[in-house]
Design a protein around this motif. Structure first.
Motif, PDB file in Angstrom:
ATOM      1  N   LEU A 241       0.821  -1.219   0.000  1.00  0.00           N
ATOM      2  CA  LEU A 241       0.000   0.000   0.000  1.00  0.00           C
ATOM      3  C   LEU A 241       0.850   1.263   0.000  1.00  0.00           C
ATOM      4  O   LEU A 241       0.306   2.363   0.131  1.00  0.00           O
ATOM      5  CB  LEU A 241      -0.936  -0.005   1.208  1.00  0.00           C
ATOM      6  CG  LEU A 241      -2.165  -0.901   1.046  1.00  0.00           C
ATOM      7  CD1 LEU A 241      -2.864  -1.108   2.372  1.00  0.00           C
ATOM      8  CD2 LEU A 241      -3.133  -0.306   0.036  1.00  0.00           C
ATOM      9  N   ASN A 242       2.143   1.131  -0.147  1.00  0.00           N
ATOM     10  CA  ASN A 242       3.019   2.298  -0.197  1.00  0.00           C
ATOM     11  C   ASN A 242       3.015   2.869  -1.615  1.00  0.00           C
ATOM     12  O   ASN A 242       4.024   2.853  -2.323  1.00  0.00           O
ATOM     13  CB  ASN A 242       4.441   1.928   0.240  1.00  0.00           C
ATOM     14  CG  ASN A 242       5.329   3.144   0.386  1.00  0.00           C
ATOM     15  OD1 ASN A 242       4.846   4.252   0.629  1.00  0.00           O
ATOM     16  ND2 ASN A 242       6.626   2.949   0.224  1.00  0.00           N
ATOM     17  N   VAL A 243       1.849   3.353  -2.045  1.00  0.00           N
ATOM     18  CA  VAL A 243       1.666   3.873  -3.401  1.00  0.00           C
ATOM     19  C   VAL A 243       0.814   5.137  -3.324  1.00  0.00           C
ATOM     20  O   VAL A 243       0.236   5.460  -2.288  1.00  0.00           O
ATOM     21  CB  VAL A 243       0.966   2.835  -4.322  1.00  0.00           C
ATOM     22  CG1 VAL A 243       1.845   1.629  -4.537  1.00  0.00           C
ATOM     23  CG2 VAL A 243      -0.371   2.414  -3.733  1.00  0.00           C
ATOM     24  N   THR A 244       0.727   5.855  -4.434  1.00  0.00           N
ATOM     25  CA  THR A 244      -0.108   7.049  -4.497  1.00  0.00           C
ATOM     26  C   THR A 244      -1.557   6.666  -4.785  1.00  0.00           C
ATOM     27  O   THR A 244      -1.817   5.603  -5.368  1.00  0.00           O
ATOM     28  CB  THR A 244       0.380   7.999  -5.606  1.00  0.00           C
ATOM     29  OG1 THR A 244       0.246   7.328  -6.878  1.00  0.00           O
ATOM     30  CG2 THR A 244       1.840   8.368  -5.387  1.00  0.00           C
ATOM     31  N   PRO A 245      -2.540   7.514  -4.413  1.00  0.00           N
ATOM     32  CA  PRO A 245      -3.945   7.200  -4.714  1.00  0.00           C
ATOM     33  C   PRO A 245      -4.221   6.993  -6.203  1.00  0.00           C
ATOM     34  O   PRO A 245      -5.100   6.211  -6.575  1.00  0.00           O
ATOM     35  CB  PRO A 245      -4.693   8.431  -4.166  1.00  0.00           C
ATOM     36  CG  PRO A 245      -3.816   8.949  -3.079  1.00  0.00           C
ATOM     37  CD  PRO A 245      -2.411   8.703  -3.557  1.00  0.00           C
ATOM     38  N   THR A 246      -3.469   7.697  -7.070  1.00  0.00           N
ATOM     39  CA  THR A 246      -3.675   7.528  -8.513  1.00  0.00           C
ATOM     40  C   THR A 246      -3.347   6.109  -8.954  1.00  0.00           C
ATOM     41  O   THR A 246      -3.965   5.570  -9.878  1.00  0.00           O
ATOM     42  CB  THR A 246      -2.796   8.529  -9.294  1.00  0.00           C
ATOM     43  OG1 THR A 246      -3.091   9.851  -8.849  1.00  0.00           O
ATOM     44  CG2 THR A 246      -3.061   8.432 -10.788  1.00  0.00           C
ATOM     45  N   PHE A 247      -2.378   5.488  -8.267  1.00  0.00           N
ATOM     46  CA  PHE A 247      -1.995   4.123  -8.628  1.00  0.00           C
ATOM     47  C   PHE A 247      -3.157   3.156  -8.443  1.00  0.00           C
ATOM     48  O   PHE A 247      -3.283   2.185  -9.196  1.00  0.00           O
ATOM     49  CB  PHE A 247      -0.803   3.672  -7.764  1.00  0.00           C
ATOM     50  CG  PHE A 247      -0.362   2.253  -8.020  1.00  0.00           C
ATOM     51  CD1 PHE A 247       0.446   1.949  -9.090  1.00  0.00           C
ATOM     52  CD2 PHE A 247      -0.782   1.212  -7.200  1.00  0.00           C
ATOM     53  CE1 PHE A 247       0.850   0.643  -9.332  1.00  0.00           C
ATOM     54  CE2 PHE A 247      -0.383  -0.088  -7.425  1.00  0.00           C
ATOM     55  CZ  PHE A 247       0.447  -0.364  -8.500  1.00  0.00           C
ATOM     56  N   PHE A 265      -0.967  -2.324   5.519  1.00  0.00           N
ATOM     57  CA  PHE A 265      -1.057  -0.887   5.746  1.00  0.00           C
ATOM     58  C   PHE A 265       0.199  -0.354   6.425  1.00  0.00           C
ATOM     59  O   PHE A 265       0.500   0.835   6.328  1.00  0.00           O
ATOM     60  CB  PHE A 265      -2.281  -0.569   6.619  1.00  0.00           C
ATOM     61  CG  PHE A 265      -3.487  -0.163   5.827  1.00  0.00           C
ATOM     62  CD1 PHE A 265      -3.739   1.161   5.542  1.00  0.00           C
ATOM     63  CD2 PHE A 265      -4.376  -1.116   5.361  1.00  0.00           C
ATOM     64  CE1 PHE A 265      -4.853   1.535   4.811  1.00  0.00           C
ATOM     65  CE2 PHE A 265      -5.495  -0.752   4.629  1.00  0.00           C
ATOM     66  CZ  PHE A 265      -5.729   0.581   4.355  1.00  0.00           C
ATOM     67  N   GLY A 266       0.915  -1.230   7.144  1.00  0.00           N
ATOM     68  CA  GLY A 266       2.128  -0.796   7.831  1.00  0.00           C
ATOM     69  C   GLY A 266       3.194  -0.281   6.890  1.00  0.00           C
ATOM     70  O   GLY A 266       4.087   0.462   7.307  1.00  0.00           O
ATOM     71  N   SER A 267       3.135  -0.659   5.591  1.00  0.00           N
ATOM     72  CA  SER A 267       4.124  -0.179   4.623  1.00  0.00           C
ATOM     73  C   SER A 267       3.828   1.236   4.153  1.00  0.00           C
ATOM     74  O   SER A 267       4.654   1.860   3.483  1.00  0.00           O
ATOM     75  CB  SER A 267       4.169  -1.113   3.405  1.00  0.00           C
ATOM     76  OG  SER A 267       2.927  -1.080   2.714  1.00  0.00           O
ATOM     77  N   LEU A 268       2.655   1.758   4.502  1.00  0.00           N
ATOM     78  CA  LEU A 268       2.239   3.084   4.058  1.00  0.00           C
ATOM     79  C   LEU A 268       3.036   4.145   4.800  1.00  0.00           C
ATOM     80  O   LEU A 268       3.093   4.148   6.033  1.00  0.00           O
ATOM     81  CB  LEU A 268       0.742   3.270   4.317  1.00  0.00           C
ATOM     82  CG  LEU A 268       0.104   4.574   3.852  1.00  0.00           C
ATOM     83  CD1 LEU A 268       0.175   4.681   2.339  1.00  0.00           C
ATOM     84  CD2 LEU A 268      -1.347   4.639   4.306  1.00  0.00           C
ATOM     85  N   GLN A 269       3.641   5.048   4.074  1.00  0.00           N
ATOM     86  CA  GLN A 269       4.404   6.119   4.697  1.00  0.00           C
ATOM     87  C   GLN A 269       3.460   7.240   5.113  1.00  0.00           C
ATOM     88  O   GLN A 269       2.598   7.644   4.351  1.00  0.00           O
ATOM     89  CB  GLN A 269       5.472   6.655   3.737  1.00  0.00           C
ATOM     90  CG  GLN A 269       6.546   5.632   3.398  1.00  0.00           C
ATOM     91  CD  GLN A 269       7.606   6.211   2.483  1.00  0.00           C
ATOM     92  OE1 GLN A 269       7.541   7.360   2.091  1.00  0.00           O
ATOM     93  NE2 GLN A 269       8.595   5.396   2.141  1.00  0.00           N
ATOM     94  N   GLY A 270       3.637   7.729   6.336  1.00  0.00           N
ATOM     95  CA  GLY A 270       2.780   8.794   6.826  1.00  0.00           C
ATOM     96  C   GLY A 270       2.014   8.362   8.056  1.00  0.00           C
ATOM     97  O   GLY A 270       2.229   7.283   8.612  1.00  0.00           O
TER      98      GLY A 270
END
Length: 591
Positions: A241-247, A265-270
């Motif tokens: 899930l470490n991607v942009t919403p457009t992806f 979800f843990g891979s998500l930055q932020g």
């Protein structure tokens, strides 16, 4: 694609069965293998005209011999038939063999001659169902017609990679043991196969689920199982899930009428705001299948001004979605992007063990590891068999609808107030599995499908909330006070492993600690009883266990033995251990 070679027997001519529906022929179309060039093969050949169904643009297919002697294809806009210089540059960039025939003058003659194949070919970059009734894969197209009506552009260009391996029967053997011992495995297979049936659903949109639970419970193995029905599924193949919403919308459009999985979800930055953005995108963009409108230049890049698609989605997280959202989910989100809780018990996704040997942790881990390894070698056939049966059997939609209505009736009898959209998401998976089971695509029968789907439904967010009930006013008041105290670092200090080995600290009743990435609160039950009363603490524990906020020990006892807390002098003391993030969500009134 040789149907026999890939385990799919070609059916006989269309005929009526006893129940009435007509069984049609199914054809698998793919461009012929061009192979190597012969001594008389021209360097460049105007093969045919191309119509792109996505944008209605007209192109031409040029066959050329590359510098290795292979025959390849190049697609160019039809307007370039009069611009030989541009075509020559494109051919050179594509690796055309540079010989005496390759001149601008000779190329003009090739482009001015009529194409070798007079009939135009329809190509697309959109997978899944098309208006013609064909189902397009990147490598081939499944159709009820003997001549191809549409093919994927990558198949013609030779850019597609074979995304299936071995036979269906081998894949079934690989997952059989896991599906007998895990309701979540059956559910994952259903989500993976649901894509081709989404157009038959009552809304005609996608479905989205999240598996939440501690690390090491088999959630990623379930994702591998879902992805294996259509393509290779190793841990490295799973997108995170470490991607942009457009992806998300571009991935959804790429896998239209198929399955999309995202790991962790843990891979998500932020922080919380980024998690909320992803959760909202999953619910209203990916599940509903509509991307943002694009400018003219952006539309050229993807072939459409607005991407539209239907996909089934599965993601994983260690924390429930409501906790990742800091206790707040917008209206309509919970019924679109559904959280399913993996049990806290050591068995994890193996929640219906029929073989006692898998109560042993080492044997469970071994079985999950072997299954994941084998799925890297056997994959991609189930979705093709399912599509083949959907096209062949004209009653497929009716069978799906009947199964969906049967599931709705079972659920509405027990939970009459649940939104139909929420029930239909599970019903879609159930109906898909019923059809797949009837056609022999999956290695379990319809009784097992119903058993597993009802068990998974009971683990979903809104149903678990109904079972848990609301806290009484005294328990709520206790929770609010404890939350305030646990936010105070002086009252609940963070203790690292091995940090405290001395005598008990006077008046210490709580500590915080981090175990396997989970922040926990360890509370002294005697101190809580002295402060709030034994009756209140007993009701509080019962409520926290219902919500799976209090973490039992491995044997199922509600309190855990924790050493080195600095709170008690007795040997082997037992404490109340809480998932601190989940406890924080309770204080926001989410009963």
């Amino acid at each position: 694609m040789d149907m026999k070679k890939n385990g799919i027997a070609r059916p006989s001519q269309g005929r009526k069965t006893k129940s009435g529906p007509i069984l049609r022929n199914v054809y698998v179309h793919q461009p012929p293998n061009k192979g190597m060039a012969g001594p008389d093969t021209p360097t460049v050949l105007y093969r045919r005209d191309i119509i792109t169904d996505d944008s209605a643009h007209h192109k031409v297919e040029l066959e050329f011999v590359d510098f290795e002697g292979r025959i390849r294809s190049l697609l160019r806009p039809r307007a370039e038939l009069r611009e030989a210089k541009k075509v020559l540059s494109a051919l050179l960039d594509s690796g055309v063999r540079d010989d005496a025939q390759l001149t601008e003058q000779n190329l003009k003659q090739v482009l001015s001659a009529p194409p070798q194949d007079a009939k135009a070919m329809h190509l697309t970059r959109t997978l899944g169902w098309h208006e013609s009734g064909d189902y397009v894969f990147k490598t081939n197209t499944f159709s009820s017609e003997p001549t191809p009506r549409v093919l994927h552009e990558d198949a013609v260009l030779g850019a597609s990679v074979k995304n299936w391996a071995n036979k269906l029967s081998v894949w079934q053997r690989r997952i059989g043991t896991l599906c007998r011992n895990s309701n979540f495995a059956v559910f994952a297979v259903g989500v993976g196969l649901a894509g081709p049936f989404l157009r038959f659903g009552q809304e005609g949109v996608g479905i989205a689920f999240n598996l939440s639970g501690f690390s090491g419970r088999g959630k990623t193995a379930a994702l591998c199982l879902a992805q294996s029905v259509s393509e290779r599924a190793t841990y490295l193949d799973l997108p995170t899930l470490n991607v942009t919403p457009t992806f998300f919308e571009e991935k959804g459009a790429e896998c239209r009428d198929g399955c999309v999985v995202f790991d962790e979800f843990g891979s998500l930055q932020g922080g919380t705001s980024e998690c909320r953005e992803v959760i909202r995108a999953m619910a209203f963009k990916v599940r509903d299948g509509r991307g943002r409108g694009r400018s003219k230049s952006g539309a050229v890049a993807v072939g459409q001004s607005e991407l539209r698609f239907r996909v089934s989605v599965m993601t994983t997280s260690e924390k429930p979605l409501v906790v990742l959202s800091n206790g707040t989910r917008v209206a309509g989100e919970e019924v679109r992007y559904i959280d399913v809780s993996v049990p806290r018990a050591d068995t994890g996704i193996l929640d219906s063990i029929v073989n006692d040997r898998y109560y042993d942790k080492a044997k469970r881990s071994g079985m999950l590891g072997r299954c994941a390894k084998r799925l890297s070698q056997d994959y991609g056939q189930p979705i093709r068999y399912l599509v083949w049966h959907i096209i062949r059997d004209q009653s497929a939609e009716r069978q799906f609808t009947n199964s969906l209505e049967r599931f709705q009736a079972i659920i509405s009898a027990k939970y009459p107030d649940l939104q139909s959209r929420y029930v239909n998401a599970f019903g879609t998976v159930y109906a898909t599995l019923c059809f797949a089971s009837a056609k022999g695509v999956v290695p379990f029968d319809q009784d097992r499908v119903q058993e597993a789907m009802l068990a998974i439904f009971e683990r979903s967010e809104l149903v678990m909330r109904l079972h848990r009930g609301a806290a009484d006013d005294e328990v709520k008041d206790t929770i609010i006070k404890l939350q305030a105290d646990l936010r105070d670092k002086s009252k609940a200090p963070l203790i690292k492993k091995g940090e405290h080995k001395g005598a008990a600290v006077v008046d210490r009743w709580a500590i915080r600690r981090e175990v396997s990435g989970i922040m926990q609160a360890v509370l002294d039950p005697d101190a809580l009883c002295n402060r709030f009363g034994a009756n209140k603490v007993e009701r509080l524990e019962r409520y926290l266990l219902q919500w799976e906020v209090q973490m039992p020990d491995t044997s199922g006892k509600p309190r855990q033995q924790v050493e080195g807390t600095g709170m008690k002098k007795v040997k082997r003391p037992r404490f109340i251990v809480l998932d601190l993030d989940a406890f924080a969500a309770l204080s926001l009134g989410k009963d």
